[in-house]
Design a protein around this motif. Structure first.
Motif, PDB file in Angstrom:
ATOM      1  N   UNK A   1     -10.891  -8.373  -1.180  1.00 28.06           N
ATOM      2  CA  UNK A   1      -9.455  -8.565  -1.047  1.00 28.06           C
ATOM      3  C   UNK A   1      -8.619  -7.740  -1.998  1.00 28.06           C
ATOM      4  N   UNK A   2      -9.197  -6.653  -2.546  1.00 33.56           N
ATOM      5  CA  UNK A   2      -8.485  -5.819  -3.511  1.00 33.56           C
ATOM      6  C   UNK A   2      -8.392  -4.395  -2.977  1.00 33.56           C
ATOM      7  N   UNK A   3      -7.709  -3.533  -3.724  1.00 33.84           N
ATOM      8  CA  UNK A   3      -7.572  -2.138  -3.305  1.00 33.84           C
ATOM      9  C   UNK A   3      -7.313  -1.255  -4.513  1.00 33.84           C
ATOM     10  N   UNK A   4      -7.305   0.039  -4.267  1.00 34.93           N
ATOM     11  CA  UNK A   4      -6.843   1.027  -5.235  1.00 34.93           C
ATOM     12  C   UNK A   4      -5.640   1.739  -4.617  1.00 34.93           C
ATOM     13  N   UNK A   5      -4.678   2.161  -5.431  1.00 29.52           N
ATOM     14  CA  UNK A   5      -3.455   2.777  -4.883  1.00 29.52           C
ATOM     15  C   UNK A   5      -3.645   4.253  -4.552  1.00 29.52           C
ATOM     16  N   UNK A   6      -4.519   4.522  -3.579  1.00 29.12           N
ATOM     17  CA  UNK A   6      -4.825   5.899  -3.215  1.00 29.12           C
ATOM     18  C   UNK A   6      -4.049   6.379  -2.010  1.00 29.12           C
ATOM     19  N   UNK A   7      -4.419   7.535  -1.510  1.00 30.21           N
ATOM     20  CA  UNK A   7      -3.672   8.218  -0.464  1.00 30.21           C
ATOM     21  C   UNK A   7      -3.932   7.690   0.929  1.00 30.21           C
ATOM     22  N   UNK A   8      -3.195   8.236   1.893  1.00 38.21           N
ATOM     23  CA  UNK A   8      -3.227   7.717   3.260  1.00 38.21           C
ATOM     24  C   UNK A   8      -4.193   8.455   4.176  1.00 38.21           C
TER      25      UNK A   8
ATOM     26  N   UNK B   1       0.726   4.972  -0.897  1.00 32.15           N
ATOM     27  CA  UNK B   1       1.836   4.082  -0.568  1.00 32.15           C
ATOM     28  C   UNK B   1       2.005   2.926  -1.548  1.00 32.15           C
ATOM     29  N   UNK B   2       0.960   2.551  -2.269  1.00 32.47           N
ATOM     30  CA  UNK B   2       1.060   1.436  -3.215  1.00 32.47           C
ATOM     31  C   UNK B   2       1.206   1.896  -4.663  1.00 32.47           C
ATOM     32  N   UNK B   3       1.354   3.192  -4.885  1.00 35.97           N
ATOM     33  CA  UNK B   3       1.386   3.693  -6.258  1.00 35.97           C
ATOM     34  C   UNK B   3       2.658   3.324  -7.004  1.00 35.97           C
ATOM     35  N   UNK B   4       3.782   3.207  -6.307  1.00 42.61           N
ATOM     36  CA  UNK B   4       5.005   2.787  -7.012  1.00 42.61           C
ATOM     37  C   UNK B   4       4.874   1.350  -7.525  1.00 42.61           C
ATOM     38  N   UNK B   5       4.033   0.570  -6.880  1.00 50.66           N
ATOM     39  CA  UNK B   5       3.774  -0.802  -7.327  1.00 50.66           C
ATOM     40  C   UNK B   5       2.679  -0.878  -8.379  1.00 50.66           C
ATOM     41  N   UNK B   6       1.618  -0.081  -8.219  1.00 56.31           N
ATOM     42  CA  UNK B   6       0.413  -0.261  -9.017  1.00 56.31           C
ATOM     43  C   UNK B   6       0.012   0.962  -9.832  1.00 56.31           C
TER      44      UNK B   6
ATOM     45  N   UNK C   1      -9.108  -9.404 -17.151  1.00 61.96           N
ATOM     46  CA  UNK C   1     -10.383  -9.099 -16.500  1.00 61.96           C
ATOM     47  C   UNK C   1     -10.646  -9.923 -15.249  1.00 61.96           C
ATOM     48  N   UNK C   2      -9.869 -10.988 -15.045  1.00 67.04           N
ATOM     49  CA  UNK C   2     -10.056 -11.797 -13.837  1.00 67.04           C
ATOM     50  C   UNK C   2      -9.472 -11.125 -12.605  1.00 67.04           C
ATOM     51  N   UNK C   3      -8.682 -10.086 -12.797  1.00 65.89           N
ATOM     52  CA  UNK C   3      -8.125  -9.312 -11.678  1.00 65.89           C
ATOM     53  C   UNK C   3      -8.481  -7.843 -11.888  1.00 65.89           C
ATOM     54  N   UNK C   4      -9.740  -7.487 -11.624  1.00 64.63           N
ATOM     55  CA  UNK C   4     -10.193  -6.131 -11.954  1.00 64.63           C
ATOM     56  C   UNK C   4      -9.525  -5.025 -11.165  1.00 64.63           C
ATOM     57  N   UNK C   5      -8.951  -5.325  -9.998  1.00 65.89           N
ATOM     58  CA  UNK C   5      -8.165  -4.347  -9.241  1.00 65.89           C
ATOM     59  C   UNK C   5      -7.005  -5.077  -8.569  1.00 65.89           C
ATOM     60  N   UNK C   6      -5.947  -4.360  -8.206  1.00 65.15           N
ATOM     61  CA  UNK C   6      -4.805  -5.015  -7.568  1.00 65.15           C
ATOM     62  C   UNK C   6      -5.195  -5.707  -6.264  1.00 65.15           C
ATOM     63  N   UNK C   7      -4.597  -6.854  -6.059  1.00 64.11           N
ATOM     64  CA  UNK C   7      -4.803  -7.569  -4.797  1.00 64.11           C
ATOM     65  C   UNK C   7      -4.077  -6.831  -3.680  1.00 64.11           C
TER      66      UNK C   7
END
Length: 524
Positions: A145-152, A169-174, A237-243
């Protein structure tokens, strides 16, 4: 010139539905079972010696299809022992001939090293370099259920994307991908020819930390061969990557070129730029919105804007509506389609609705810039003039403005190798075509557009109060050529600004004999 009937989202069409030593010195015997090796005469050879950009084709002695780090170690050792130039492919999307060139003798193909895993001890996600962005997003989301703020673009490989400071698309957030990079496994070559696999982390007491830092935007093909990225956000550490968001609002707005003139075009660009000037602070609620503004050549028939906002953000609908109203104020009434989509659906549809980006039969050329504020009147006029030229027609040529800023700009310029931490827009000019006979016309058109836009600063976007250099993941060898770069700012400063001296020091330490090199490699 190749005329295509297809149209993409950006053309205004609505969206449909510690060091570990492996092996020894360069002359040591192979220590592991060899991977697949493809040589001339193999039916797979021609498929494995060309990049996503069909302009770049190599004729290497062999392509090593590595499936584990030990294969990479042995391939590098053998190349060093025999004095042959070695290059590395992950997704094959390099814009220049840094992988596939005339002097490439060994290609290490990492496309089958594509796992995405979680390590409980590290509390980090491991991403192998051959994993495409689609595989990364799908696996991270479906399993955790997580992601990395990479390209499209779904077929881009993680190997080059992350090392160059990939964004999306998520880089402005994360933030950028590298803002979540905890560690990197890299095959390096010492001065005495020893080939080894090193793990470098962002921990302050890690003696290899400089090698980690170099991979936070230093670009691929510079320091060694990455065999795995370890992703873990700083902080809790409980949220190792953005949800990942559950749902996303995606809008596509198109406006016909027949309804535009120079004044309306300039107003559109000015509206978009000024909205970003106001809404790009790291703590801005509007950082949830990302826009991709596709300014296609007039022969495409229309221009378009894609808007992207996670639906769970407060006031998401109002934010999207405000942006679109601002962008088209005084310009015209676009045809707009807004969809509420499950996040992974949105990732897939946005990534596959621009066919030119995913067509490996096409040839291409690209140029980039960062903008710290709205492009000047002279720059917009030059852009309009070249997009509406009658002596050139290609519906797959044009320019794109990408949203930047937000959390990207919360990071200090020297904290990672990505120094452009004060920009609000990223600019990409590009052209795609099929026939080699059209090379000269497309390349000349792109050089005209770019050179005229940045004529006041020597034909390139030097770091100043308006522009901030170029994006290393959109490499452009014209930046190294005094025929096109008339400024006194070298390509290395355009990519890396004040971080280049430190990158050069890392290069000297970790690749002292320059085993890994290309036309714009660090230290060249």
């Amino acid at each position: 010139m190749r005329g295509l009937s297809r149209r993409s989202v950006l053309a205004g069409a609505p969206l449909l539905a510690g060091g570990v030593l492996l092996g020894g010195r360069a002359d040591a015997a192979t220590t592991v079972a060899p991977p697949g090796v493809v040589r001339p005469g193999d039916t797979r050879y021609d498929e494995l010696v060309v990049g996503n950009n069909a302009r770049w084709v190599a004729r290497p002695d062999e392509v090593v299809l590595a499936t584990q780090p030990a294969h990479v170690v042995d391939a590098v050792r053998n190349a060093v022992r025999t004095g042959r130039r070695v290059t590395v492919r992950s997704g094959g999307h390099c814009y220049e001939d840094f992988v596939y060139s005339k002097d490439t003798r060994v290609v290490i193909d990492l496309s089958t090293m594509d796992s995405v895993t979680f390590d409980a001890d590290r509390q980090a996600f491991g991403i192998e370099p051959g994993a495409t962005l689609w595989r990364v997003y799908e696996t991270l989301f479906r399993r955790w259920g997580v992601t990395v703020p990479g390209g499209s673009c779904p077929t881009v490989g993680a190997g080059g994307h992350i090392a160059g400071g990939g964004y999306g698309e998520l880089s402005r957030l994360f933030g950028l991908t590298v803002d979540h990079l905890y560690a990197v496994d890299v095959v390096v070559v010492d001065a005495d020819g020893t080939v080894r696999l090193v793990t470098a982390t962002r921990e302050q007491d890690d003696p290899h930390r400089d090698l980690w830092w170099a991979h936070t935007g230093g670009g691929g093909g510079n320091f060694g061969v990455v065999t795995r990225y370890w992703m873990r956000s700083a902080g809790d550490p409980s949220t190792p990557l953005p949800k990942a968001p559950a749902e996303v609002l995606v809008s596509t707005s198109g406006l016909a070129w027949a309804d535009l003139n120079a004044d309306r075009f300039a107003r559109l660009v000015r509206n978009v730029g000024r909205w970003h000037e106001v809404n790009s602070a790291p703590d801005s609620p509007a950082a949830a919105l990302t826009a991709i503004v596709g300014l296609n050549h007039r022969s495409a028939g229309s221009i378009g804007i894609l808007g992207h906002v996670p639906a769970d953000r407060p006031g998401a609908s109002e934010l999207l509506r405000d942006f679109l109203t601002t962008a088209f104020d005084g310009v015209g009434t676009p045809t707009t389609d807004v969809r509420l989509l499950p996040w992974l659906h949105a990732v897939y549809l946005v990534g596959t609705n621009t066919p030119a980006l995913n067509d490996p039969s096409l040839r291409a050329d690209h140029k980039s810039a960062y903008f710290r504020r709205t492009p000047s009147e002279e720059q917009v006029a030059a852009l309009y003039r070249n997009l509406t030229r009658d002596d050139f027609a290609n519906p797959d040529a044009g320019a794109v403005l990408f949203s930047f800023g937000g959390r990207i700009n919360a990071v200090a310029e020297d904290a990672t190798a990505v120094a452009q931490r004060g920009s609000i827009l990223k600019f990409l000019a590009q052209s795609f075509w099929q026939n080699p006979s059209d090379d000269a016309a497309n390349i000349a058109w792109l050089r005209d557009l770019y050179g005229e836009m940045f004529a006041a600063t020597g034909g390139v976007p030097i770091p100043n109060d308006l522009t901030d250099g170029c994006y290393v993941n959109y490499p452009d060898t014209d930046l190294s050529d005094p025929a096109w770069n008339h400024s006194d700012v070298p390509w290395s400063t355009l990519y890396y600004k004040g971080n280049y001296p430190r990158l050069s020091q890392v290069k000297t330490r970790w690749d002292p004999t320059k085993v890994f090199h290309h036309k714009q490699s660090v230290g060249s």
